[in-house]
Design an enzyme around this catalytic site. Structure first.
Site, PDB file in Angstrom:
ATOM      1  N   SER A 114      -9.363  -1.118   7.542  1.00 23.56           N
ATOM      2  CA  SER A 114      -8.837  -0.882   6.197  1.00 23.56           C
ATOM      3  C   SER A 114      -8.163  -2.069   5.528  1.00 23.56           C
ATOM      4  O   SER A 114      -7.888  -2.014   4.328  1.00 23.56           O
ATOM      5  CB  SER A 114      -7.853   0.290   6.223  1.00 23.56           C
ATOM      6  OG  SER A 114      -8.553   1.496   6.407  1.00 23.56           O
ATOM      7  N   SER A 139      -9.371   1.336   3.639  1.00 23.14           N
ATOM      8  CA  SER A 139      -8.590   2.160   2.739  1.00 23.14           C
ATOM      9  C   SER A 139      -7.605   1.393   1.856  1.00 23.14           C
ATOM     10  O   SER A 139      -7.106   1.960   0.879  1.00 23.14           O
ATOM     11  CB  SER A 139      -7.811   3.203   3.545  1.00 23.14           C
ATOM     12  OG  SER A 139      -6.891   2.592   4.434  1.00 23.14           O
ATOM     13  N   LYS A 192       0.842  -1.201   0.000  1.00 19.26           N
ATOM     14  CA  LYS A 192       0.000   0.000   0.000  1.00 19.26           C
ATOM     15  C   LYS A 192       0.876   1.250   0.000  1.00 19.26           C
ATOM     16  O   LYS A 192       1.919   1.285   0.683  1.00 19.26           O
ATOM     17  CB  LYS A 192      -0.890  -0.045   1.248  1.00 19.26           C
ATOM     18  CG  LYS A 192      -1.869   1.087   1.423  1.00 19.26           C
ATOM     19  CD  LYS A 192      -2.713   0.820   2.668  1.00 19.26           C
ATOM     20  CE  LYS A 192      -3.716   1.891   2.972  1.00 19.26           C
ATOM     21  NZ  LYS A 192      -4.551   1.553   4.150  1.00 19.26           N
TER      22      LYS A 192
END
Lengths: 458, 61
Positions: free
Chosen positions: A169, A145, A70
């Site tokens: 997330s 997220s 990420k």
């Protein structure tokens, strides 16, 4: 190909690290323009690193395995944007601790993955970098997220990814993209070199098709980091060995209140999964979890001021550069009364004690990972129990309670509804990742939901 | 002469500006709504919270 299989093939000399990376780069080039899972691809750098690995003796369990992280996680020499304008040109000087550990195990980082701006939302629809699209239906969100991490793992662009989880997330995109994801206990994995959301809630963890894949990834990144005061100095079990313990004798408390709130089709899939676990020898019974409705509020009282404090310099100087949703969340944290924030921290301790008592009787809690199917990109409301509610509020009941207590939680694929994946959440005791992964693995030995691939990946 | 009227947005603006942050009215209206939702639930938590409870530590224990 699973992480375990790919690593075994590289170790046996049946596949080179270069070939493994090339296969991923080809898939990324072919499929990612539609998915927008990647913000940056390290094509040449990854191939050079793979070539170096091919000249070495195996480093560890991930030797030659391509992974992606990420884009809140630093990779030396690459930009870490957090899908924001503010960090659009932010070059990382050093690897994050988790990247150091992935490399030490032999992994090759092939790129950086899309996220909700600053990991502060559950949609992955950055106004600056565009939305990640759900591989099962590209008109829908991936969740967030860590939406790029979920999409990339689901579309098999790479065998496994890392995400971060402050308030859901990892679990939300794992569920919506049909892969397994585990949020580790707070303190289990170093956050050094990761753009923070909330110092007392942030975690880093893996997303991959199976619990076995996640166990291998978690093994490589877990453990105390003397340079990160948020990690705990506790032993790390051998997750892969403990995977084989089966579900026999595991005591699972089913949070009935959450099952009842879910879309009935999701509830049915979750109940079928629990029946399967009971058939594998788990003791499954219903439990009343404490303070479910209060947990979301307490979490906001803790998280928002911590996030605002992190962002205060940019709130002062670059406020207009945030997307509107993130800006409002941060400003709310800035303007929340200090007394409310302290009440939140006191209530958090009270809540943890209440939940600890539940774990005196159970090894795991189980619940639907999400109450609803992923909304279409651009929609911000969903239907819960016959009422239209904001999507961001719909994620709170199944995520905040476990987050607040810092517990490990896995989202495990357990069905398809209207062609979209749904997930079972398995919640463990603090540092009880082994039990979570072992139970998820036992379920996946008896079912094939985790092997299903979205049409785009086939 | 009447007292000046302090709207929620004006109050929030004053607190934000004390911290050198300058939001728009639209931002502050959204913040006011968010805060109202969160703070409305606070009294219930305050009532239920045992008085002797200290704040959570780093690991929420």
């Amino acid at each position: 190909m699973s992480v375990a299989t790919l690593a075994a093939q590289v170790r046996a000399g049946e596949l080179t690290a270069r070939a493994a990376v090339e296969q991923c780069l080809e898939r990324i080039e072919r499929l990612d323009p539609e998915l927008n899972a990647f913000l940056d691809v390290r094509g040449d750098a990854a191939l050079a690193e793979a070539d170096a690995l091919d000249r070495e003796q195996p480093r560890g369990s991930l030797h030659g395995v391509p992974v992606a992280v990420k884009d809140v996680i630093d990779v030396a020499g690459e930009r870490t944007t957090a899908a924001s304008l503010i960090l659009a040109d932010n070059l990382a000087a050093h690897d994050a601790a988790v990247v150091e550990r992935l490399r030490a195990a032999g992994a090759v980082v092939v790129g950086k993955l899309n996220t909700h701006e600053f990991a502060l939302g559950a949609m992955t629809t950055s106004p600056h970098f565009g939305p990640s699209r759900n591989p099962w239906d590209t008109a829908r969100i991936c969740g967030g997220s860590s939406g790029g991490s979920g999409a990339a793992a689901a579309a098999r662009l790479v065998p496994a990814t890392l995400g971060t989880d402050t308030a859901g997330s990892i679990r939300i995109p794992a569920c919506y993209c049909g892969v397994t994801g585990i949020r580790p206990s707070i303190g289990r994995v170093s956050n050094r070199g990761v753009v923070p959301v909330s110092f007392t809630l942030d975690t880093v963890g893996p997303l991959a098709p199976s619990a076995e894949d996640c166990a291998i990834l978690l093994q490589s990144i877990a453990g105390h980091d003397p340079a990160d005061a948020t990690t705990a100095d506790v032993p790390v079990p051998d997750y892969r060995v403990e995977l084989e313990g089966g579900a026999g004798g595991i005591r699972i408390g089913v949070v009935r209140a959450l099952v009842d709130r879910a879309d009935p089709r999701i509830a049915a899939a979750v109940e079928a999964a629990l029946e399967r676990l009971a058939g594998s020898g788990a003791h499954v019974e219903e439990v009343e979890a404490p303070l479910l409705d209060e947990a979301g509020t307490i979490l906001q009282l803790v998280m928002l001021p911590e996030a605002a404090e992190v962002h205060l310099p940019w709130l002062r100087t670059r406020l207009a550069e945030y997307g509107s949703d993130v800006r409002v969340r941060l400003l709310t944290g800035l303007l929340l009364p200090g007394t409310a924030a302290v009440t939140g921290q006191r209530a958090r301790r009270w809540y943890c004690e209440q939940l600890r008592q539940v774990f005196d009787r159970y090894d795991l809690l189980a619940a639907p990972q999400m109450l609803v199917l992923p909304p279409r990109i651009g929609e911000d409301t969903v239907e819960v129990e016959g009422r239209q509610v904001l999507y961001r509020l719909s994620v709170i009941p199944t995520n905040s309670p476990w987050t607040l207590a810092g517990l490990p939680v896995a989202s495990v694929p357990c069905g398809l509804v209207d062609g979209l994946p749904v997930g079972l959440a398995l919640v463990g005791r603090r540092f009880g990742e082994s039990t979570v992964l072992r139970t998820a693995h036992a379920y996946q030995q008896a079912t094939d939901w985790h092997t299903r691939q979205p049409p785009v990946a086939a | 002469m009447s007292e000046p009227e302090f709207t929620p947005v004006a109050l929030l603006r004053a607190f934000a500006e004390r911290q050198q942050v300058s939001p728009t009215d639209a931002d502050l209206e959204a913040v006011a709504a968010f805060l109202a939702t969160v703070l409305a639930r606070l009294p219930e938590i305050e009532r239920a919270l045992p008085a002797v409870t200290p704040p959570a530590g780093l690991y929420a224990s």
